[in-house]
Every structure is written in C-alpha cells, then in structure tokens.
Enzyme design. Structure first.
Site, PDB file in Angstrom:
ATOM      1  N   ALA A  95       0.323   4.809  -7.531  1.00 45.26           N
ATOM      2  CA  ALA A  95      -0.587   4.995  -6.393  1.00 45.26           C
ATOM      3  C   ALA A  95      -0.257   3.937  -5.352  1.00 45.26           C
ATOM      4  O   ALA A  95       0.249   2.860  -5.679  1.00 45.26           O
ATOM      5  CB  ALA A  95      -2.021   4.846  -6.871  1.00 45.26           C
ATOM      6  N   GLY A 138       0.491   5.702 -11.437  1.00 40.67           N
ATOM      7  CA  GLY A 138       0.195   7.102 -11.132  1.00 40.67           C
ATOM      8  C   GLY A 138       1.440   7.972 -11.118  1.00 40.67           C
ATOM      9  O   GLY A 138       1.361   9.170 -11.377  1.00 40.67           O
ATOM     10  N   GLU A 141       1.891   8.953 -14.538  1.00 38.11           N
ATOM     11  CA  GLU A 141       0.816   9.889 -14.911  1.00 38.11           C
ATOM     12  C   GLU A 141       1.090  11.290 -14.370  1.00 38.11           C
ATOM     13  O   GLU A 141       0.822  12.286 -15.049  1.00 38.11           O
ATOM     14  CB  GLU A 141      -0.532   9.342 -14.408  1.00 38.11           C
ATOM     15  CG  GLU A 141      -0.957   8.106 -15.214  1.00 38.11           C
ATOM     16  CD  GLU A 141      -2.122   7.357 -14.596  1.00 38.11           C
ATOM     17  OE1 GLU A 141      -2.090   7.114 -13.371  1.00 38.11           O
ATOM     18  OE2 GLU A 141      -3.055   7.008 -15.327  1.00 38.11           O
ATOM     19  N   GLU A 161      -0.524  -1.106 -14.115  1.00 39.02           N
ATOM     20  CA  GLU A 161      -1.816  -1.368 -13.466  1.00 39.02           C
ATOM     21  C   GLU A 161      -2.432  -2.689 -13.917  1.00 39.02           C
ATOM     22  O   GLU A 161      -3.080  -3.390 -13.138  1.00 39.02           O
ATOM     23  CB  GLU A 161      -2.808  -0.225 -13.765  1.00 39.02           C
ATOM     24  CG  GLU A 161      -2.485   1.083 -13.059  1.00 39.02           C
ATOM     25  CD  GLU A 161      -1.583   2.004 -13.861  1.00 39.02           C
ATOM     26  OE1 GLU A 161      -0.882   1.525 -14.794  1.00 39.02           O
ATOM     27  OE2 GLU A 161      -1.551   3.210 -13.564  1.00 39.02           O
TER      28      GLU A 161
HETATM   29  C1  LIG Z   1      -9.465  10.624  -9.782  1.00 40.16           C
HETATM   30  C2  LIG Z   1      -8.082  10.189 -10.002  1.00 40.16           C
HETATM   31  C3  LIG Z   1      -7.870   8.722  -9.811  1.00 40.16           C
HETATM   32  C4  LIG Z   1      -6.418   8.407  -9.877  1.00 40.16           C
HETATM   33  C5  LIG Z   1      -6.166   6.958  -9.976  1.00 40.16           C
HETATM   34  C6  LIG Z   1      -4.724   6.706 -10.184  1.00 40.16           C
HETATM   35  C7  LIG Z   1      -4.529   5.260 -10.520  1.00 40.16           C
HETATM   36  C8  LIG Z   1      -3.165   4.817 -10.302  1.00 40.16           C
HETATM   37  C9  LIG Z   1      -2.960   3.525 -10.133  1.00 40.16           C
HETATM   38  C10 LIG Z   1      -1.610   3.025  -9.812  1.00 40.16           C
HETATM   39  O1  LIG Z   1      -0.633   3.722  -9.849  1.00 40.16           O
HETATM   40  S1  LIG Z   1      -1.549   1.397  -9.354  1.00 40.16           S
HETATM   41  C11 LIG Z   1       0.153   1.140  -8.939  1.00 40.16           C
HETATM   42  C12 LIG Z   1       1.028   1.005 -10.131  1.00 40.16           C
HETATM   43  N1  LIG Z   1       2.385   0.681  -9.726  1.00 40.16           N
HETATM   44  C13 LIG Z   1       2.826  -0.553  -9.573  1.00 40.16           C
HETATM   45  O2  LIG Z   1       2.115  -1.514  -9.794  1.00 40.16           O
HETATM   46  C14 LIG Z   1       4.272  -0.702  -9.157  1.00 40.16           C
HETATM   47  C15 LIG Z   1       4.354  -1.498  -7.866  1.00 40.16           C
HETATM   48  N2  LIG Z   1       5.734  -1.654  -7.453  1.00 40.16           N
HETATM   49  C16 LIG Z   1       6.563  -2.557  -8.008  1.00 40.16           C
HETATM   50  O3  LIG Z   1       6.231  -3.247  -8.933  1.00 40.16           O
HETATM   51  C17 LIG Z   1       7.939  -2.653  -7.435  1.00 40.16           C
HETATM   52  O4  LIG Z   1       7.914  -2.121  -6.137  1.00 40.16           O
HETATM   53  C18 LIG Z   1       9.032  -1.922  -8.258  1.00 40.16           C
HETATM   54  C19 LIG Z   1       8.662  -0.473  -8.509  1.00 40.16           C
HETATM   55  C20 LIG Z   1       9.206  -2.636  -9.612  1.00 40.16           C
HETATM   56  C21 LIG Z   1      10.364  -1.952  -7.478  1.00 40.16           C
HETATM   57  O5  LIG Z   1      10.672  -3.259  -7.121  1.00 40.16           O
HETATM   58  P1  LIG Z   1      11.820  -3.526  -6.024  1.00 40.16           P
HETATM   59  O6  LIG Z   1      11.942  -4.995  -5.891  1.00 40.16           O
HETATM   60  O7  LIG Z   1      13.035  -2.739  -6.385  1.00 40.16           O
HETATM   61  O8  LIG Z   1      11.265  -2.866  -4.689  1.00 40.16           O
HETATM   62  P2  LIG Z   1      10.103  -3.413  -3.741  1.00 40.16           P
HETATM   63  O9  LIG Z   1      10.699  -4.232  -2.651  1.00 40.16           O
HETATM   64  O10 LIG Z   1       9.007  -4.029  -4.533  1.00 40.16           O
HETATM   65  O11 LIG Z   1       9.524  -2.040  -3.134  1.00 40.16           O
HETATM   66  C22 LIG Z   1      10.119  -1.377  -2.022  1.00 40.16           C
HETATM   67  C23 LIG Z   1       9.017  -0.961  -1.063  1.00 40.16           C
HETATM   68  O12 LIG Z   1       8.137  -0.071  -1.740  1.00 40.16           O
HETATM   69  C24 LIG Z   1       6.804  -0.549  -1.651  1.00 40.16           C
HETATM   70  N3  LIG Z   1       6.068  -0.150  -2.878  1.00 40.16           N
HETATM   71  C25 LIG Z   1       6.516  -0.088  -4.117  1.00 40.16           C
HETATM   72  N4  LIG Z   1       5.560   0.327  -4.955  1.00 40.16           N
HETATM   73  C26 LIG Z   1       4.466   0.535  -4.195  1.00 40.16           C
HETATM   74  C27 LIG Z   1       3.140   0.971  -4.494  1.00 40.16           C
HETATM   75  N5  LIG Z   1       2.768   1.337  -5.732  1.00 40.16           N
HETATM   76  N6  LIG Z   1       2.270   1.042  -3.487  1.00 40.16           N
HETATM   77  C28 LIG Z   1       2.635   0.741  -2.208  1.00 40.16           C
HETATM   78  N7  LIG Z   1       3.887   0.332  -1.870  1.00 40.16           N
HETATM   79  C29 LIG Z   1       4.777   0.228  -2.859  1.00 40.16           C
HETATM   80  C30 LIG Z   1       6.967  -2.047  -1.569  1.00 40.16           C
HETATM   81  O13 LIG Z   1       5.797  -2.650  -1.087  1.00 40.16           O
HETATM   82  C31 LIG Z   1       8.155  -2.162  -0.660  1.00 40.16           C
HETATM   83  O14 LIG Z   1       7.740  -1.915   0.668  1.00 40.16           O
HETATM   84  P3  LIG Z   1       7.795  -3.071   1.768  1.00 40.16           P
HETATM   85  O15 LIG Z   1       6.806  -4.098   1.319  1.00 40.16           O
HETATM   86  O16 LIG Z   1       9.203  -3.580   1.753  1.00 40.16           O
HETATM   87  O17 LIG Z   1       7.400  -2.395   3.033  1.00 40.16           O
END
Ligand SMILES: CCCCCCC/C=C/C(=O)SCCNC(=O)CCNC(=O)[C@H](O)C(C)(C)COP(=O)(O)OP(=O)(O)OC[C@H]1O[C@@H](n2cnc3c(N)ncnc32)[C@H](O)[C@@H]1OP(=O)(O)O
Length: 287
Positions: A95, A138, A141, A161
């Site tokens: 997400a 997500g 998921e 998460e």
């Molecule tokens: C009723 C239904 C309810 C539904 C609820 C669903 C609940 C779900 C919850 C979640 O999914 S919480 C999020 C879980 N995911 C994460 O925590 C992963 C976050 N990302 C990372 O850890 C890393 O990005 C990576 C995947 C390990 C990759 O690392 P890498 O160093 O290769 O790249 P980055 O420079 O970090 O990322 C590039 C670019 O992408 C943006 N980004 C990555 N993941 C997200 C994200 N989940 N949300 C928003 N943005 C994300 C990251 O910020 C970078 O962008 P910039 O900062 O450079 O603009």
C-alpha cells in the site's frame, strides 16, 4: 487501450450535462494500470500495474482502476482468464505508505479506506498473478488473493508492515497461515523478512518459478489453457477449491459433491463427455 464503465460513471458524476459527460468519458482511460487482451485467441486479459516510480505502490487511484478493470473483465464473455503482473522490479511494494501517513483511526475505521482491496478475491474467473521483483505488504496480499501465483526467480514476497508500525490488513495474517502454516506465517508477519521465490514455492505460496523474462508468458499460456475449458465449469471448479479455505472437510466434501451433481444439469458436461466418446474437441456453450 481498454476503458471501463464504472470509471466513466464515477467521473461522469462530476459533470453537469451530456456533452461534459461524453468528454469526461473520453478522458478516463486508466492511468496506473494497462489492460490488454492477449494469447492466440485474445481470450486472456493481461493487467499490468504501471506506477514504476513508486514500485507500483498501491494508492487509491491504482486500486480503483484495478478494481474497475477486474469487475468489467469478469463480465466480458470473450475473456476466460485474467493475469495480473507488475514490472520486473516490482509486482507491488505494498500500500502507498505516503498516502497513509496522516490517516487516523476514526476515518480509516468508519470511512471507506481502501474499500476496493478485496475485488481480486471476488472475481469469478480464474486470476493468475505473474510476480517479478517485490511483492510486499498489500502487494503480496493482492498476489495471494489470486488463484495461482507464478513467480520469477528474483521475486521477493513478504509482509513488512511490522517495520512501519502496522500489521497486514488485506489478508496477510490469514492467507499465509492457510498456505504455509502458523509457524512460518508468524515469522513472515513478525519479522517483515522477505521470502525468496524458491522458498515461496517450497512453502506452497507459489506454484511455479521461471526465469524473470518468462513469467508473464508462462502465466498467459496457463490462462489460455484454462480459457480453453468451459467457462461455466471452470467457475464451479474455482468456487469448490476456494471453499477448502473456509469450510470443514466434511462441509467442503459435501459442497464439492453438490456442485459435481450440478454439472449434470449443464450442456457443457453433456458436450464434454459426448466429445470424448466421439473423439473430437468439445464446443462449450457455457450453459
Ligand atoms: C480494507 C482493506 C484494507 C487494506 C489494507 C492494506 C494494508 C497494506 C499495508 C501495506 O502494504 S504497508 C506497505 C508495506 N510495504 C513496505 O513497507 C515496503 C516499502 N518499500 C520498501 O521497503 C522499499 O521501497 C523496497 C521495496 C525494499 C525497495 O527498496 P529500493 O531501495 O530498491 O527502492 P526505494 O528507493 O525504497 O523505492 C523507490 C521509490 O518507490 C517508493 N516506494 C516504495 N515502496 C513504497 C510504498 N509502499 N509506498 C509508497 N512509496 C513507495 C519509494 O518511496 C521511492 O520513491 P521516492 O522516495 O524515490 O520518490
């Protein structure tokens, strides 16, 4: 490029007269997903999550577009199976954390926060996830809501998460347990560690692993194979398999037997068995 009626309807609400509605309709092709019909008979829908700069982070717009596309394809009789994929770097990194940062309890609880997330699991047609790169939070998921997961050998699955102070909210705590058992599910959800494609296969999350550049093609081939069967009977088989998640063994066996009996009320069952006896290919009518 395919357009979807409910997107049009949603955007049309903003307009005041017919001309404006028509103009809104022309400008509402999805922006964060790409949808095409592929395969020899163009009977497999391929949905590509397409928000590369954010590793396909699942923001509200992307999830609305995905949900609209799935609902529309589920009703499209020319489509026999649906493949969802991302890029080679990311299926989806979860997400959109930035979109959620300022959310508060009351609005997420009582509002419609991410209400579109469950659509993947509501589709009646078979849905195949073709996963390369990160399938996290997500993103994982969504993959697990699909009926079958094919993975590229560099794919990484996980529920990170916990590292950002929350827990899975779209089925992660439940589907990992059912697929891989409680102990491994606990490890995944309590550490946030990533799981390799190979381990995901060994744990029963993924059915096959392929070289990165072959996953989507293999998923489409699988979709074509399924789309060659009777759509009606495929739907029954999918429903029966899914019941194994929800029912006791006795209830599941009873449900399966009843659906099996029900196939004898269909023209496709008669056609399938007749075609076998006559040594020809069946012609399905989905009746
Ligand atoms: C009723 C239904 C309810 C539904 C609820 C669903 C609940 C779900 C919850 C979640 O999914 S919480 C999020 C879980 N995911 C994460 O925590 C992963 C976050 N990302 C990372 O850890 C890393 O990005 C990576 C995947 C390990 C990759 O690392 P890498 O160093 O290769 O790249 P980055 O420079 O970090 O990322 C590039 C670019 O992408 C943006 N980004 C990555 N993941 C997200 C994200 N989940 N949300 C928003 N943005 C994300 C990251 O910020 C970078 O962008 P910039 O900062 O450079 O603009």
């Amino acid at each position: 490029m395919m357009r979807f009626p409910s997107i049009l309807a949603r955007n049309a609400k903003l307009c005041v007269n017919t001309k404006q509605i028509q103009m809104a309709a022309l400008s509402t092709a999805p922006e964060m997903i790409k949808v095409e019909k592929v395969g020899e008979k163009k009977n497999v829908a391929l949905i590509k999550l397409n928000r590369p700069k954010a590793l396909n982070a699942l923001c509200d717009q992307l999830m609305s577009e995905l949900s609209d596309a799935l609902r529309s394809l589920d009703l499209d009789t020319s489509v026999g199976a649906i493949v969802i994929t991302g890029s080679e770097r990311a299926f989806a990194a979860g997400a959109d954390i930035k979109e959620m940062t300022d959310n508060e309890f009351a609005s997420t609880f009582s509002g419609r926060f991410l209400e579109n997330w469950t659509t993947v699991s509501e589709v009646k047609k078979p849905v195949i996830a073709a996963v390369n790169g990160f399938a996290l939070g997500g993103g994982n998921e969504i993959a697990m809501m699909c009926d079958i997961i094919y993975a590229g050998e560099k794919a990484r699955f996980g529920q990170p998460e916990i590292k950002i102070g929350t827990i899975p909210g779209a089925g992660g705590t439940q589907r990992w347990v059912r697929a891989a058992g409680k102990s491994f599910a606990m490890e995944v959800c309590l550490t946030g560690d990533q799981v390799t494609a190979q381990e995901a296969k060994e744990r029963g999350i993924v059915s096959k692993v392929f070289p990165v550049d072959q996953v989507v093609g293999e998923a489409v081939k699988l979709g074509e194979k399924i789309a060659d069967q009777s759509p009606l009977i495929v739907q029954m088989a999918k429903e029966a398999v899914n019941k194994a998640y929800e029912l006791t063994l006795q209830e599941g066996l009873h449900f399966e037997r009843r659906l099996f009996h029900a196939t004898f009320a269909t023209k496709d069952r008669k056609e399938g068995m007749t075609a076998f006896a006559e040594k020809r290919k069946p012609q399905w009518e989905s009746k």
